[in-house]
Scaffold this active site. Structure first.
Site, mmCIF file in Angstrom:
data_model
loop_
_atom_site.group_PDB
_atom_site.id
_atom_site.type_symbol
_atom_site.label_atom_id
_atom_site.label_comp_id
_atom_site.label_asym_id
_atom_site.label_seq_id
_atom_site.Cartn_x
_atom_site.Cartn_y
_atom_site.Cartn_z
ATOM 1 C CD1 TRP A 214 43.755 25.540 49.517
ATOM 2 C CD2 TRP A 214 43.239 27.146 48.061
ATOM 3 N NE1 TRP A 214 44.711 26.521 49.625
ATOM 4 C CE2 TRP A 214 44.421 27.514 48.748
ATOM 5 C CE3 TRP A 214 42.723 28.001 47.091
ATOM 6 C CZ2 TRP A 214 45.079 28.713 48.482
ATOM 7 C CZ3 TRP A 214 43.395 29.190 46.837
ATOM 8 C CH2 TRP A 214 44.552 29.532 47.516
ATOM 9 C CD GLU B 247 39.615 28.593 37.061
ATOM 10 O OE1 GLU B 247 39.856 28.222 35.900
ATOM 11 O OE2 GLU B 247 38.906 27.940 37.851
ATOM 12 C CD1 TRP C 213 36.637 52.147 43.530
ATOM 13 C CD2 TRP C 213 37.981 51.381 41.924
ATOM 14 N NE1 TRP C 213 37.474 53.177 43.155
ATOM 15 C CE2 TRP C 213 38.303 52.730 42.171
ATOM 16 C CE3 TRP C 213 38.696 50.683 40.959
ATOM 17 C CZ2 TRP C 213 39.302 53.396 41.488
ATOM 18 C CZ3 TRP C 213 39.702 51.345 40.275
ATOM 19 C CH2 TRP C 213 39.991 52.683 40.536
ATOM 20 C CG LEU C 214 36.637 49.207 38.006
ATOM 21 C CD1 LEU C 214 37.254 48.206 37.039
ATOM 22 C CD2 LEU C 214 37.160 50.616 37.728
ATOM 23 C CD GLU D 9 39.035 24.454 36.893
ATOM 24 O OE1 GLU D 9 39.463 23.278 36.890
ATOM 25 O OE2 GLU D 9 39.147 25.212 35.913
#
Length: 101
Positions: free
Chosen positions: A8, A17, A30-31, A52
């Site tokens: 960080w 990201e 939610w989707l 990463e």
């Protein structure tokens, strides 16, 4: 936890990201229509973070031991970056297939 804090503090790409994850994970919850879809969408996003972190670790080791320019050092960094790119492509594909497939 120290590794996440270091990423960080020192890696802008990781911060971007992680912010993406903060947006996409609630969106996935939610989707998605099933538990499996939720898991796939979240896994795909977290895989980008994992790639990463590994890329950052490779770069740190190369920078620590490779003060001079060497083709293998460049290869190691390029391969780590390629892994991040592939993880991003995979995440995009998973999201597209789950949501539109």
């Amino acid at each position: 936890m120290q590794g996440l804090a270091t990423a960080w503090q020192n890696q802008a790409a990781f911060r971007y990201e992680l912010v993406g994850c903060a947006v996409l994970i609630p969106l996935a919850l939610w989707l998605a229509e099933s538990g499996l879809e939720r898991a796939l969408l979240i896994f795909a996003v977290l895989l980008v973070l994992l790639a990463e972190l590994l890329n950052s670790a490779i770069e740190a080791v190369v920078d620590r031991f490779g003060g001079e320019q060497h083709p293998l050092s460049g290869n190691a960094k390029d391969l780590g970056s390629a892994a991040v790119l592939i993880s991003i492509i995979m995440a995009l594909l998973v999201w597209a297939l789950v949501l539109f497939g």
